[in-house]
Design a protein around this motif. Structure first.
Motif, PDB file in Angstrom:
ATOM      1  N   ASN A  27       0.834  -1.213   0.000  1.00 57.00           N
ATOM      2  CA  ASN A  27       0.000   0.000   0.000  1.00 57.00           C
ATOM      3  C   ASN A  27       0.867   1.261   0.000  1.00 57.00           C
ATOM      4  O   ASN A  27       0.425   2.327   0.384  1.00 57.00           O
ATOM      5  CB  ASN A  27      -1.027  -0.008   1.140  1.00 57.00           C
ATOM      6  N   THR A  51     -11.700  -5.188  -0.400  1.00 53.27           N
ATOM      7  CA  THR A  51     -11.355  -4.625   0.911  1.00 53.27           C
ATOM      8  C   THR A  51     -12.222  -5.242   1.990  1.00 53.27           C
ATOM      9  O   THR A  51     -13.420  -5.465   1.778  1.00 53.27           O
ATOM     10  CB  THR A  51     -11.493  -3.088   1.002  1.00 53.27           C
ATOM     11  N   ILE A  52     -11.596  -5.492   3.140  1.00 54.35           N
ATOM     12  CA  ILE A  52     -12.395  -5.995   4.259  1.00 54.35           C
ATOM     13  C   ILE A  52     -13.360  -4.923   4.757  1.00 54.35           C
ATOM     14  O   ILE A  52     -14.331  -5.226   5.426  1.00 54.35           O
ATOM     15  CB  ILE A  52     -11.514  -6.477   5.442  1.00 54.35           C
ATOM     16  N   ASP A  53     -13.071  -3.640   4.424  1.00 57.10           N
ATOM     17  CA  ASP A  53     -13.875  -2.543   4.978  1.00 57.10           C
ATOM     18  C   ASP A  53     -15.267  -2.442   4.349  1.00 57.10           C
ATOM     19  O   ASP A  53     -16.153  -1.804   4.909  1.00 57.10           O
ATOM     20  CB  ASP A  53     -13.155  -1.202   4.782  1.00 57.10           C
ATOM     21  N   MET A  62     -11.481  -3.226  12.644  1.00 56.11           N
ATOM     22  CA  MET A  62     -11.033  -2.348  11.553  1.00 56.11           C
ATOM     23  C   MET A  62     -12.226  -1.772  10.792  1.00 56.11           C
ATOM     24  O   MET A  62     -13.378  -1.937  11.189  1.00 56.11           O
ATOM     25  CB  MET A  62     -10.109  -3.119  10.607  1.00 56.11           C
ATOM     26  N   GLY A  63     -11.929  -1.122   9.662  1.00 55.89           N
ATOM     27  CA  GLY A  63     -13.015  -0.584   8.830  1.00 55.89           C
ATOM     28  C   GLY A  63     -12.774   0.834   8.351  1.00 55.89           C
ATOM     29  O   GLY A  63     -13.621   1.410   7.664  1.00 55.89           O
ATOM     30  N   ARG A  64     -11.670   1.443   8.804  1.00 56.95           N
ATOM     31  CA  ARG A  64     -11.360   2.852   8.475  1.00 56.95           C
ATOM     32  C   ARG A  64     -12.546   3.764   8.815  1.00 56.95           C
ATOM     33  O   ARG A  64     -12.978   3.769   9.937  1.00 56.95           O
ATOM     34  CB  ARG A  64     -10.966   2.986   7.012  1.00 56.95           C
ATOM     35  N   GLU A 117     -12.587   1.158  14.552  1.00 55.31           N
ATOM     36  CA  GLU A 117     -11.373   1.965  14.750  1.00 55.31           C
ATOM     37  C   GLU A 117     -11.600   3.436  14.383  1.00 55.31           C
ATOM     38  O   GLU A 117     -10.934   4.328  14.894  1.00 55.31           O
ATOM     39  CB  GLU A 117     -10.208   1.400  13.927  1.00 55.31           C
ATOM     40  N   ARG A 152      -3.191   5.740   9.737  1.00 56.74           N
ATOM     41  CA  ARG A 152      -3.606   4.426  10.235  1.00 56.74           C
ATOM     42  C   ARG A 152      -4.361   4.670  11.531  1.00 56.74           C
ATOM     43  O   ARG A 152      -3.806   5.242  12.482  1.00 56.74           O
ATOM     44  CB  ARG A 152      -2.386   3.527  10.516  1.00 56.74           C
ATOM     45  N   HIS A 182      -4.938  -7.149  12.449  1.00 58.90           N
ATOM     46  CA  HIS A 182      -4.753  -7.819  11.159  1.00 58.90           C
ATOM     47  C   HIS A 182      -5.256  -9.256  11.129  1.00 58.90           C
ATOM     48  O   HIS A 182      -5.247  -9.876  10.061  1.00 58.90           O
ATOM     49  CB  HIS A 182      -3.281  -7.726  10.745  1.00 58.90           C
ATOM     50  N   ARG A 234      -7.643  -9.586   8.492  1.00 50.70           N
ATOM     51  CA  ARG A 234      -7.220  -9.621   7.091  1.00 50.70           C
ATOM     52  C   ARG A 234      -6.638 -10.975   6.694  1.00 50.70           C
ATOM     53  O   ARG A 234      -6.393 -11.218   5.503  1.00 50.70           O
ATOM     54  CB  ARG A 234      -6.165  -8.533   6.854  1.00 50.70           C
TER      55      ARG A 234
HETATM   56  O1  F6P Z   1      -8.348  -1.000   4.352  1.00 53.33           O
HETATM   57  C1  F6P Z   1      -8.080  -2.212   4.998  1.00 53.33           C
HETATM   58  C2  F6P Z   1      -7.460  -1.971   6.359  1.00 53.33           C
HETATM   59  O2  F6P Z   1      -7.275  -3.245   6.961  1.00 53.33           O
HETATM   60  C3  F6P Z   1      -8.251  -1.043   7.266  1.00 53.33           C
HETATM   61  O3  F6P Z   1      -9.370  -1.640   7.858  1.00 53.33           O
HETATM   62  C4  F6P Z   1      -7.179  -0.630   8.240  1.00 53.33           C
HETATM   63  O4  F6P Z   1      -7.466   0.623   8.783  1.00 53.33           O
HETATM   64  C5  F6P Z   1      -5.931  -0.559   7.386  1.00 53.33           C
HETATM   65  O5  F6P Z   1      -6.190  -1.360   6.238  1.00 53.33           O
HETATM   66  C6  F6P Z   1      -4.676  -1.042   8.062  1.00 53.33           C
HETATM   67  O6  F6P Z   1      -3.594  -0.865   7.220  1.00 53.33           O
HETATM   68  P1  F6P Z   1      -2.131  -1.452   7.493  1.00 53.33           P
HETATM   69  O7  F6P Z   1      -2.120  -2.868   7.034  1.00 53.33           O
HETATM   70  O8  F6P Z   1      -1.232  -0.579   6.698  1.00 53.33           O
HETATM   71  O9  F6P Z   1      -1.893  -1.370   8.973  1.00 53.33           O
END
Ligand code: F6P
Length: 364
Positions: free
Chosen positions: A76, A140-142, A184-186, A237, A260, A287, A290
């Protein structure tokens, strides 16, 4: 473009379960149905900038359906339009999109399939504007992409979060504690809301409904009054208190989306311990959401997206994103795909259903 024979593919942004199912669907359908050759780029756009490829034929994708992660690797941080470089000890950013275009041409590719979330699809759209034909696949998991009803990866994250709640439930009950689960979920509350609904969260706190600490305290007290000596709180989050800000865990300068999120669960626990006599414990699921093997739903959705992308490629379509609308897989313009995030509607039926079974959102 009809009758194209060579397609590139990359997986960009944060990984999620189901990426390998998409790759398998894309590669097998391309090869079996359309006689299209697929070249994989390693580690997202990094592979395209630095010319790092992987052989992707039916053999290479055999057996990967249940595997989490992505056999291509992901990143990313590697945006061809904004590549980090240290110049005289200072972090600067260079536009290296011409190199990406050259790699694409070098392999004789006619189309790039970008499997990614809003950040990667936005980069794909920029490459499309530069003349590279692109097809996007929403990951995306979000579950926060406006142009599709569901992204793959979300269902697996949801079931991980729900499983965590089930486990927290039993220990919360034994110790008469308040358990806070940060998910998570932004900036969207889909994982929190749906995991909370499925796992019987007593209080669900999401970014779209700012909460008051005092309301959360009242909800815990109301439960106590009814003889429930424990409380499960699911907090996204990106949730924030009324008039407050989101909690930022880290700033990753090199990343296209540098923020983040994280830490709101610990903050809330400290606020609750000041006001209540009950012990509070926090679990940050992180994570784990994920990782691991995708659910059957994500394997099927991922396969459908991959196969449909191959069909779009064979028809000569470009600059579209495959999308789930209702029960059908269709396409939307790639430029629309990155226009808006899909966030919870506080008036939606799902929120209503949660309230109807007594769930509190901290806004009462
Ligand atoms: O967009 C997917 C996500 O897992 C979000 O839910 C989370 O905020 C972010 O990515 C975490 O990113 P990183 O893997 O860079 O910590």
């Amino acid at each position: 473009m009809a009758g194209i024979k060579r397609v590139g593919v990359l997986t960009g942004g944060g990984d999620c379960p189901g990426l390998n199912a998409v790759l398998r669907g894309l590669v097998k359908a391309s090869s079996f149905d359309h006689d299209i050759h697929v070249v994989g780029f390693e580690d997202g756009f990094a592979g395209l900038i630095k010319d790092r490829t992987i052989r992707l034929d039916a053999d290479a994708v055999s057996g990967i359906l249940p595997r989490g992660g992505t056999i291509l690797g992901s990143s990313n941080k590697d945006n061809p339009f904004r590549v980090p470089a240290m110049i005289n000890g200072e972090l600067t950013f260079e536009d290296r999109s011409d190199e990406a275009m050259r790699t694409f041409d070098r392999y004789g590719l006619e189309l790039l399939v970008v499997i990614g979330g809003d950040g990667s699809l936005a980069i794909g759209n920029q490459l499309a504007e530069k003349g590279m034909p692109v097809i996007g696949i929403p990951k995306t998991i979000d579950n926060d992409l406006g142009a599709t009803d569901v992204t793959f990866g979300f269902d697996t994250a949801l079931s991980t979060a729900c499983g965590a709640l089930d486990k927290l439930h039993t220990t919360a009950e034994s110790h008469h504690r308040i358990m806070v689960l940060e998910v998570m979920g932004r900036y969207a509350g889909w994982i929190a809301l749906e995991a909370g609904l499925a796992g019987g969260g007593d209080i669900i706190l999401v970014p779209e409904i700012p909460f008051k600490v005092e309301s959360v305290v009242s909800a815990v007290k109301d439960r106590k009054f009814l003889g429930r000596n424990y409380t499960l709180i699911v907090i996204a989050e990106g949730a924030k208190a009324e008039g407050g800000e989101v909690h930022v865990a880290k700033v990753v300068e090199e990343s296209t989306d540098a923020i983040r999120l994280g830490g709101v669960g610990d903050w809330l626990a400290a606020e609750l311990e000041k006001r209540l006599e009950t012990e509070v414990r926090v679990t940050v699921l992180g994570h784990l959401q994920r990782g691991g093997s995708p659910t059957a739903f994500d394997r099927i959705l991922g396969t459908r997206y991959g196969v449909h992308a191959a069909e779009c490629a064979a028809k000569g379509m470009k600059n579209v994103m495959v999308s789930l609308k209702g029960i059908d897989i269709t396409e939307v313009p790639l430029s629309d795909a990155v226009k808006e995030l899909r966030r919870l509607d506080p008036q939606s039926e799902l929120v209503h259903v949660a309230r109807s079974v007594g769930t509190r959102f901290g806004d009462e």
